[in-house]
Design a protein around this motif. Structure first.
Motif, short mmCIF file in Angstrom:
data_model
loop_
_atom_site.label_atom_id
_atom_site.label_comp_id
_atom_site.label_asym_id
_atom_site.label_seq_id
_atom_site.Cartn_x
_atom_site.Cartn_y
_atom_site.Cartn_z
N GLU A 38 0.90 -1.25 -0.05
CA GLU A 38 0.07 -0.01 -0.18
C GLU A 38 0.85 1.03 0.02
OE1 GLU A 38 -3.39 -0.23 -0.35
OE2 GLU A 38 -2.91 -2.58 -0.46
N ALA A 39 2.08 1.19 -0.17
CA ALA A 39 2.99 2.39 -0.19
C ALA A 39 2.71 3.33 -1.39
CB ALA A 39 4.42 1.93 -0.38
N LYS A 40 2.78 4.64 -0.81
CA LYS A 40 2.49 5.69 -1.75
C LYS A 40 3.66 6.70 -1.59
CE LYS A 40 -2.52 5.56 -1.12
NZ LYS A 40 -3.71 6.42 -0.74
N LEU A 41 3.96 7.22 -2.84
CA LEU A 41 5.12 8.17 -3.02
C LEU A 41 4.58 9.47 -3.18
CD1 LEU A 41 8.17 8.94 -3.04
CD2 LEU A 41 7.92 8.42 -5.64
N TYR A 42 4.61 10.50 -2.45
CA TYR A 42 4.05 11.98 -2.50
C TYR A 42 5.37 12.48 -3.17
CZ TYR A 42 0.36 10.63 0.60
OH TYR A 42 -0.78 10.21 0.98
N ILE A 43 5.15 13.45 -4.15
CA ILE A 43 6.27 13.76 -4.71
C ILE A 43 5.93 15.13 -5.47
CG2 ILE A 43 6.22 12.59 -6.95
CD1 ILE A 43 9.24 12.40 -6.99
N SER A 44 7.06 16.18 -5.39
CA SER A 44 6.89 17.53 -6.11
C SER A 44 8.25 18.04 -6.53
CB SER A 44 6.11 18.44 -5.20
OG SER A 44 6.02 19.62 -6.26
N VAL A 45 8.37 18.67 -7.49
CA VAL A 45 9.81 19.09 -8.15
C VAL A 45 9.55 20.47 -8.75
CG1 VAL A 45 9.62 17.85 -10.35
CG2 VAL A 45 11.84 18.33 -9.12
N ASP A 46 10.51 21.23 -8.92
CA ASP A 46 10.69 22.49 -9.96
C ASP A 46 11.95 21.80 -10.71
OD1 ASP A 46 11.46 24.38 -11.32
OD2 ASP A 46 10.61 25.83 -9.84
N THR A 47 11.65 21.36 -12.07
CA THR A 47 10.67 21.28 -13.00
C THR A 47 9.76 20.02 -13.39
OG1 THR A 47 11.98 23.12 -14.12
CG2 THR A 47 10.16 22.36 -15.30
N GLU A 48 10.86 19.07 -13.60
CA GLU A 48 10.30 17.81 -13.88
C GLU A 48 10.91 16.70 -13.11
OE1 GLU A 48 8.05 16.85 -15.97
OE2 GLU A 48 7.48 18.78 -17.22
N TYR A 49 10.34 15.56 -13.37
CA TYR A 49 11.07 14.44 -12.66
C TYR A 49 10.67 12.87 -13.21
CZ TYR A 49 6.13 12.84 -10.61
OH TYR A 49 5.08 12.45 -10.58
N ALA A 50 11.63 12.18 -13.21
CA ALA A 50 11.40 10.68 -13.29
C ALA A 50 11.75 9.81 -12.10
CB ALA A 50 11.82 10.27 -14.47
N VAL A 51 10.94 8.69 -11.79
CA VAL A 51 11.15 7.80 -10.47
C VAL A 51 11.56 6.43 -10.87
CG1 VAL A 51 10.27 7.03 -8.69
CG2 VAL A 51 9.80 9.37 -9.29
N TRP A 52 12.50 5.73 -10.41
CA TRP A 52 12.63 4.54 -10.60
C TRP A 52 12.66 3.86 -8.96
CZ3 TRP A 52 14.90 8.23 -13.36
CH2 TRP A 52 14.92 7.92 -14.77
N ILE A 53 12.14 2.81 -8.95
CA ILE A 53 12.21 1.76 -7.67
C ILE A 53 12.86 0.67 -8.05
CG2 ILE A 53 10.83 1.13 -5.67
CD1 ILE A 53 10.42 3.90 -6.24
N ASN A 54 13.85 0.54 -7.24
CA ASN A 54 14.53 -0.96 -7.46
C ASN A 54 14.89 -1.25 -8.95
OD1 ASN A 54 14.76 -1.45 -4.66
ND2 ASN A 54 12.62 -2.24 -4.63
N GLY A 55 15.32 -0.18 -9.60
CA GLY A 55 15.67 -0.17 -11.13
C GLY A 55 14.64 -0.27 -11.96
#
Length: 784
Positions: A38-55
């Protein structure tokens, strides 16, 4: 403020805070004793992001927002986590220079990973470094609307997202910056996240050798590609036997090493089959030092992809690493149909498994249906719907290729069509809110949103108010109407206070682009050029005041719907004064038409748009309206014609007499939109000139040109709302065009289905509508 980010902190790489165009990599390792589904990632950035979890790539894409009113995403990432060691990796990009969809803020990344077992927060436990693969710092601007181009060196890609990667001394603890209370206006992304979908198929359609005679230090890649000399070769002289000419391919397209020459190399032109929008993706087997320059575009009118035009740059450079490699650029979407690759520096090996776009779409499905006996009109409707979808991402976009910017006039057309084909209400509401946040001190909106631009278009501010009222009418969302009514009141109070003899003077300084249409005498020519000083003389513009009158009436209907009846009466009374003043000042009884401009030294100018607006705004007295409509329908009036997008007003004006002008309107749609299809269009163009418009920078996918959708549903099917949310609706099909039609219209209450046909006994109509909705009978008036 949103609870999930309360105790997290903004962070960045400490040594590069003041630089624009930064790519920074963040890595945060942690352990879990149990699964965290049930994990949730709350995220914000200036300007863009890309997320990897365990590759594994998880998601990307910051919502376009304002620096002091930040949006955050909530990503369900439980399936990516595992027992034991885990690693969260984020590539963060900071643009740092204003563009038409971005306002310069402070660089920063903030996140919270919430799990039952523990909570992981941005801050000192995260490590970061400037990306060794992306080029940070000064690079050429693609367009003023899009921001920077990019360059990538795969030899610097050291597998940093891999869960078993070991950090080097280049990684430092992230530097904590602002506290979360620096942003008093947190909000969750108001629309659904974009979906990163499959690779778009691509076919090799041209190939050969290129010669590069000169590339000076600091040269712009797009300009270099545009100057390269091309010499066509048959594919069998370039591609090894057995190589696939269709990508992606498991066997790949291998290029013969002898094809590569000094000061040049091999070029490939790839066709994705139709207009696409998504992330650039490459998969190849190459040698370190091989350089691939990649241009993207919408056409091959020059027998090559137009990489550079009028200071706009649509190309990037990829430097290969050694061996098999895959690259996806998640920081900016590309759009177009074609890619052109210039490949140089190969000694022995180069195999291409894929080059193209990984499609990125806003998750919405067509809910409306339209059927008629004419196959051309059926095809126009389908292509128009696809055009709309290609121009929807974080917000409405004018074009996904050249700008990706939110303009009020464009978005009004898009929303009006989208209500019928998508039944989507949250998306236009979110776009409307972005405009409202950009209200300037002069009570005009910024040109685009979110943005800070050197000038704005006054008429677009007024059509935004019309768009707000239409959103209430189609969605029935009174909450949104009430939320925006205060902004509308500020705008109307300011502008009506400046009326002179019932008219609004045309804003004359260089901060205003008095644009009305891409047509002679209406485009505010020169206003966007460097050194423009503003209007030389005092002037009044009929289109501006007609848009003001429409805005006042729309504001009155909104206020009435929100039970502010006093304000509603005031807006209606002021609208009547403006309309009377327009007729008195601009009607030319000798020409039997409305002049466009009035003022000292202004030449006589008559335009279809001006007449259309006068009819749509009910400025023209009924005794004159029929004659004006007749002249508007003719070809010999000598007036400046409307463009594709502004034809909306002409068509609506003519369809006030639907059976008389229905064939003309639908015939014009068949001619103009059919012309694009016959020219090979897979989406509809900005103007009828296509790619040659605007000094060969015309867009071939422009959301505002999808307007046939509106006329098919609202006039051929004949279904239009009378009271908010289609609570009361009318069915008045235009019967002079087809002998039958059928379809489905989504509403907040459910679908309205309609089928009609002409019989010997007259009109036969079958209608089904959901509970809570009522069909308006002839002679009844709506209460809205």
């Amino acid at each position: 403020m949103m609870e999930g980010l309360n105790d997290s902190v903004w962070m960045w790489n400490g040594g590069s805070r003041d630089e624009g165009n930064q790519y920074v990599e963040f890595r945060h390792e942690f352990t879990l004793s149990d699964l965290a589904e049930e994990a949730k990632l709350y995220i914000s950035v200036d300007t863009e992001y890309a997320v990897w979890i365990n590759g594994r790539f998880a998601d990307s894409g910051q919502y376009d927002d304002f620096p002091d009113h930040k949006a955050y995403d909530v990503l369900p990432i439980g399936p990516y986590l595992r027992q034991g060691k885990n690693v969260l990796c984020v590539l963060a990009y900071y643009q740092g220079v204003n563009s038409f969809q971005y306002i310069q803020g402070l660089p920063g990344l903030i996140y919270t990973l919430e799990m039952k077992e523990k909570t992981i927060r941005s801050g000192g436990d995260a490590y970061c470094r400037v990306s060794p693969a992306y080029t940070s710092g000064p690079l050429p601007i693609s367009t003023a609307q899009l921001g920077f181009t990019f360059e990538y060196d795969a030899s610097g890609g050291d597998g940093w997202t891999d869960p078993d990667y070991r950090m080097t001394d280049a990684w430092k603890r992230a530097e904590a910056g602002r506290a979360t209370n620096a942003y008093p206006g947190w909000y969750e992304r108001p629309v659904r996240k974009l979906e990163v979908k499959e690779r778009c198929g691509a076919s090799l359609i041209a190939q050969g050798l290129f010669a590069r005679l000169d590339e000076s230090p600091g040269a712009i890649v797009a300009e270099v590609m545009q100057r390269d000399y091309l010499s066509h070769r048959l594919s069998r002289s370039i591609v090894k036997d057995g190589g696939s000419l269709r990508l992606p391919s498991s066997g790949g397209l291998s290029i013969k090493p002898e094809a590569f020459q000094p000061n040049g190399g091999v070029y490939l032109v790839l066709d994705m089959g139709r207009e696409q929008c998504g992330f650039l993706e490459l998969e190849l087997d190459g040698e370190e030092g091989t350089i691939i320059d990649i241009a993207y575009g919408e056409h091959l009118d020059d027998l090559r992809v137009r990489a550079s035009v009028r200071g706009k740059h649509f190309a990037t450079r990829y430097r290969c690493g050694e061996g098999r490699q895959t690259f996806t650029h998640y920081m900016k979407r590309w759009a177009g149909r074609y890619l052109q690759l210039h490949i140089g520096g190969v000694r022995d090996t180069f195999t291409l498994y894929y080059a193209g776009l990984r499609s990125v779409e806003y998750p919405v499905e067509p809910k409306g249906e339209f059927r008629c006996p004419d196959r051309l009109h059926q095809q126009i409707e389908q292509v128009a719907v696809r055009t709309l979808h290609l121009c929807m991402h974080e917000h409405y976009e004018d074009t996904p290729w050249r700008e990706q910017a939110l303009y009020a006039m464009d978005s009004r057309n898009q929303a009006l069509c989208g209500y019928y084909c998508f039944g989507e209400y949250d998306f236009p509401a979110a776009s409307n809110r972005l405009f409202g946040e950009g209200l300037k001190d002069d009570c005009y909106l910024e040109l685009t949103a979110p943005a800070k631009t050197p000038f704005t278009i006054p008429s677009f501010s007024f059509i935004w108010i019309v768009q707000l009222e239409e959103h209430l009418l189609y969605s029935g969302d009174f909450e949104q109407a009430r939320a925006n009514l205060g902004i509308v009141r500020r705008m109307m109070d300011r502008h009506t206070a400046q009326l002179f003899n019932g008219l609004l003077e045309t804003p004359g300084s260089s901060a205003y682009w008095n644009f009305y249409d891409w047509a002679d005498g209406l485009n505010g020519a020169g206003a966007t050029a460097p050194g423009y000083k503003g209007l030389a003389n005092k002037r009044f513009d009929a289109p501006l005041n007609l848009f003001l009158a429409m805005a006042l009436e729309a504001a009155g209907r909104m206020a009435n719907g929100c039970r502010d009846h006093t304000a509603a009466r005031g807006y209606a009374e002021t609208a009547n004064k403006v309309k009377a003043a327009v007729h008195e000042r601009f009607w030319d009884s000798a020409a039997q038409a409305y002049r466009t401009y009035a003022g000292e030294g202004e030449e006589e100018h008559y335009a279809e748009l001006t007449q259309s607006l006068a009819l749509c705004a009910r400025v023209c007295p009924e005794s004159l309206a029929g004659g004006l409509r007749q002249r508007l329908s003719s070809t010999g009036h000598g007036w400046v014609p409307v463009s594709l997008s502004y034809a909306l007003f002409k068509f609506k004006a003519l369809l006030d007499e639907p059976e008389r002008y229905g064939q003309l309107v639908l015939g014009t749609i068949a001619d103009d939109w059919g012309h694009m299809l016959y020219r090979g269009a897979t989406s509809f163009w900005e103007t009828k000139e296509g790619a040659e418009a605007f000094g060969q920078a015309g867009s071939l996918c422009h959301g505002w040109s999808a307007i046939p959708v509106y006329f098919y549903y609202a006039y051929i099917l004949g279904v239009r709302p009378v009271e908010p949310g289609f609570r009361v609706f009318r069915v008045e099909p235009v019967r002079s065009v087809f002998h039958k039609a059928a379809g489905k219209i989504p509403t907040p209450y459910g679908d309205i289905t309609v089928e009609w046909k002409q019989t010997e006994n007259g009109l036969e109509l079958k209608l089904e509508h959901p509970d809570g909705t009522v069909r308006q009978q002839d002679g009844e008036e709506g209460r809205f």
